[in-house]
Design a protein around this motif. Structure first.
Motif, PDB file in Angstrom:
ATOM      1  N   ASN A 155       0.818  -1.211   0.000  1.00  6.00           N
ATOM      2  CA  ASN A 155       0.000   0.000   0.000  1.00  6.00           C
ATOM      3  C   ASN A 155       0.856   1.268   0.000  1.00  6.00           C
ATOM      4  O   ASN A 155       0.406   2.353   0.368  1.00  6.00           O
ATOM      5  N   GLY A 156       2.133   1.136  -0.396  1.00  6.03           N
ATOM      6  CA  GLY A 156       2.938   2.311  -0.693  1.00  6.03           C
ATOM      7  C   GLY A 156       3.775   2.911   0.416  1.00  6.03           C
ATOM      8  O   GLY A 156       4.309   4.015   0.250  1.00  6.03           O
ATOM      9  N   HIS A 157       3.963   2.211   1.532  1.00  2.00           N
ATOM     10  CA  HIS A 157       4.764   2.754   2.629  1.00  2.00           C
ATOM     11  C   HIS A 157       6.162   2.136   2.649  1.00  2.00           C
ATOM     12  O   HIS A 157       6.367   1.007   2.188  1.00  2.00           O
ATOM     13  N   LEU A 158       7.111   2.895   3.209  1.00  2.00           N
ATOM     14  CA  LEU A 158       8.494   2.434   3.303  1.00  2.00           C
ATOM     15  C   LEU A 158       8.844   2.084   4.750  1.00  2.00           C
ATOM     16  O   LEU A 158       8.489   2.816   5.688  1.00  2.00           O
ATOM     17  N   ILE A 159       9.570   0.983   4.910  1.00  2.00           N
ATOM     18  CA  ILE A 159      10.012   0.539   6.233  1.00  2.00           C
ATOM     19  C   ILE A 159      11.511   0.269   6.168  1.00  2.00           C
ATOM     20  O   ILE A 159      11.947  -0.671   5.485  1.00  2.00           O
ATOM     21  N   TYR A 160      12.276   1.136   6.820  1.00  2.00           N
ATOM     22  CA  TYR A 160      13.724   0.938   6.879  1.00  2.00           C
ATOM     23  C   TYR A 160      14.004  -0.217   7.842  1.00  2.00           C
ATOM     24  O   TYR A 160      13.475  -0.257   8.954  1.00  2.00           O
ATOM     25  N   THR A 161      14.813  -1.154   7.400  1.00  2.00           N
ATOM     26  CA  THR A 161      15.100  -2.351   8.196  1.00  2.00           C
ATOM     27  C   THR A 161      16.607  -2.542   8.319  1.00  2.00           C
ATOM     28  O   THR A 161      17.327  -2.542   7.319  1.00  2.00           O
ATOM     29  N   SER A 162      17.058  -2.692   9.552  1.00  2.00           N
ATOM     30  CA  SER A 162      18.472  -3.002   9.791  1.00  2.00           C
ATOM     31  C   SER A 162      18.527  -4.258  10.637  1.00  2.00           C
ATOM     32  O   SER A 162      17.656  -4.489  11.476  1.00  2.00           O
ATOM     33  N   TYR A 163      19.529  -5.067  10.388  1.00  2.00           N
ATOM     34  CA  TYR A 163      19.641  -6.279  11.203  1.00  2.00           C
ATOM     35  C   TYR A 163      21.072  -6.778  11.269  1.00  2.00           C
ATOM     36  O   TYR A 163      21.868  -6.580  10.365  1.00  2.00           O
ATOM     37  N   GLN A 164      21.357  -7.372  12.407  1.00  2.00           N
ATOM     38  CA  GLN A 164      22.658  -7.975  12.662  1.00  2.00           C
ATOM     39  C   GLN A 164      22.433  -9.435  13.009  1.00  2.00           C
ATOM     40  O   GLN A 164      21.381  -9.802  13.539  1.00  2.00           O
ATOM     41  N   GLY A 165      23.420 -10.254  12.708  1.00  2.00           N
ATOM     42  CA  GLY A 165      23.223 -11.675  12.986  1.00  2.00           C
ATOM     43  C   GLY A 165      24.511 -12.463  13.003  1.00  2.00           C
ATOM     44  O   GLY A 165      25.612 -11.918  12.834  1.00  2.00           O
ATOM     45  N   ILE A 166      24.335 -13.761  13.221  1.00  2.00           N
ATOM     46  CA  ILE A 166      25.445 -14.700  13.330  1.00  2.00           C
ATOM     47  C   ILE A 166      25.159 -15.918  12.458  1.00  2.00           C
ATOM     48  O   ILE A 166      24.027 -16.412  12.428  1.00  2.00           O
ATOM     49  N   VAL A 167      26.192 -16.388  11.759  1.00  3.73           N
ATOM     50  CA  VAL A 167      26.127 -17.661  11.058  1.00  3.73           C
ATOM     51  C   VAL A 167      27.245 -18.534  11.631  1.00  3.73           C
ATOM     52  O   VAL A 167      28.409 -18.129  11.620  1.00  3.73           O
ATOM     53  N   GLN A 168      26.866 -19.690  12.133  1.00  3.01           N
ATOM     54  CA  GLN A 168      27.846 -20.578  12.754  1.00  3.01           C
ATOM     55  C   GLN A 168      27.564 -22.018  12.330  1.00  3.01           C
ATOM     56  O   GLN A 168      26.415 -22.431  12.245  1.00  3.01           O
ATOM     57  N   ALA A 169      28.641 -22.765  12.061  1.00  8.75           N
ATOM     58  CA  ALA A 169      28.495 -24.161  11.643  1.00  8.75           C
ATOM     59  C   ALA A 169      29.862 -24.835  11.728  1.00  8.75           C
ATOM     60  O   ALA A 169      30.893 -24.168  11.856  1.00  8.75           O
ATOM     61  N   PRO A 170      29.893 -26.172  11.659  1.00 10.84           N
ATOM     62  CA  PRO A 170      31.181 -26.864  11.593  1.00 10.84           C
ATOM     63  C   PRO A 170      31.982 -26.387  10.382  1.00 10.84           C
ATOM     64  O   PRO A 170      31.401 -25.934   9.382  1.00 10.84           O
ATOM     65  N   PRO A 171      33.317 -26.461  10.437  1.00 13.35           N
ATOM     66  CA  PRO A 171      34.165 -25.935   9.350  1.00 13.35           C
ATOM     67  C   PRO A 171      33.777 -26.406   7.957  1.00 13.35           C
ATOM     68  O   PRO A 171      33.767 -25.608   7.008  1.00 13.35           O
ATOM     69  N   TYR A 191      21.812 -19.799  11.808  1.00  9.67           N
ATOM     70  CA  TYR A 191      21.741 -18.522  11.099  1.00  9.67           C
ATOM     71  C   TYR A 191      20.611 -17.717  11.737  1.00  9.67           C
ATOM     72  O   TYR A 191      19.436 -17.964  11.476  1.00  9.67           O
ATOM     73  N   ARG A 192      20.971 -16.774  12.595  1.00  7.53           N
ATOM     74  CA  ARG A 192      19.978 -16.000  13.326  1.00  7.53           C
ATOM     75  C   ARG A 192      20.294 -14.512  13.246  1.00  7.53           C
ATOM     76  O   ARG A 192      21.454 -14.111  13.231  1.00  7.53           O
ATOM     77  N   THR A 193      19.245 -13.709  13.201  1.00  9.65           N
ATOM     78  CA  THR A 193      19.418 -12.260  13.146  1.00  9.65           C
ATOM     79  C   THR A 193      18.428 -11.581  14.084  1.00  9.65           C
ATOM     80  O   THR A 193      17.392 -12.159  14.438  1.00  9.65           O
ATOM     81  N   ASN A 194      18.765 -10.362  14.484  1.00  6.64           N
ATOM     82  CA  ASN A 194      17.792  -9.527  15.194  1.00  6.64           C
ATOM     83  C   ASN A 194      17.510  -8.303  14.323  1.00  6.64           C
ATOM     84  O   ASN A 194      18.435  -7.686  13.786  1.00  6.64           O
TER      85      ASN A 194
END
Length: 231
Positions: A155-171, A191-194
């Motif tokens: 419906n034409g609105h803008l939402i600025y989104t910022s996020y930080q996160g971590i990706v972790q797994a065996p080598p 793989y999680r972000t806030n």
């Protein structure tokens, strides 16, 4: 030197007491209160066959710690989440560079966001091109994500989104992810972000103060996040 059974029991009680005191002190559960007073509160529950005051103190402190832990469990269990939306972001091929030798971070990648879409019960729309990911390699081999993008609602609105996160797994899994492989079971990596939202649209003003988390996975064209708000 011969140590009697009672002496062994006393030493064991004192060891337990010191351990409990340390745990409770770290958790801030005793704030200037007398340990003797705390012990007295639990003395009625001590086995009547025990005549050692230290046992009463151990019992009282154990009870106090148990009550506090139970309260913490209730708080955690009381947290609920609500599905917000799924977002699919289309990404360009990463541009790589290495940081200064003085930096604690290693290889970095910049990934441009070229578009995408999002949809959920309360809002849906498109991901505008022009956003980007900054991906930093940690010393433990994991990845830190720092991203910025703009969502454009239907419906034409803008939402600025910022996020930080971590990706972790065996080598071995991390190597596959870095190589761009997308057909990896998401259960094999973390793989999680806030996410944080900013918008001036009154219809979506409720997004501004919420806490949201995303569960990410790689796709052939970029990444997908299942986004939830914590109630």
């Amino acid at each position: 030197m011969t140590v009697t059974t009672d002496e062994l029991q006393l030493m064991n009680d004192e060891l337990q007491l010191r351990t409990i005191k340390k745990r409770i002190s770290r958790r801030g559960l005793i704030k200037g209160a007398s340990l003797t007073a705390v012990a007295a509160a639990g003395a009625a529950g001590v086995n009547s066959l025990s005549s050692k005051p230290v046992n009463a103190e151990v019992f009282a402190l154990s009870q106090k710690e148990s009550q506090e832990e139970s309260q913490e469990e209730k708080i955690v269990k009381g947290c609920k989440e609500e599905f917000l939306f799924e977002v699919n972001a289309i990404l360009e091929v990463p541009k790589e560079f290495r940081t200064s030798p003085k930096s604690a971070r290693g290889l970095q990648r910049i990934v441009n966001i070229t578009g995408g879409s999002f949809a959920g019960p309360k809002l849906k729309g498109t991901v505008l091109p022009g956003g980007n990911y900054w991906i930093f390699t940690r010393s433990d081999g994991g990845l830190e994500i720092d991203a910025r993008t703009v969502l454009h609602t239907e419906n034409g609105h803008l939402i600025y989104t910022s996020y930080q996160g971590i990706v972790q797994a065996p080598p071995a899994i991390m190597q596959r992810l870095r190589s761009g492989e997308s057909k990896i079971d998401p259960s094999e990596y973390y793989y999680r972000t806030n996410l944080n939202f900013e918008t001036g649209a009154k219809e979506y003003n409720w997004l501004n103060p919420i806490v949201a988390v995303g569960i990410g996975k790689r796709t052939p064209t970029g990444v997908t996040y299942q986004v939830y708000t914590i109630l």
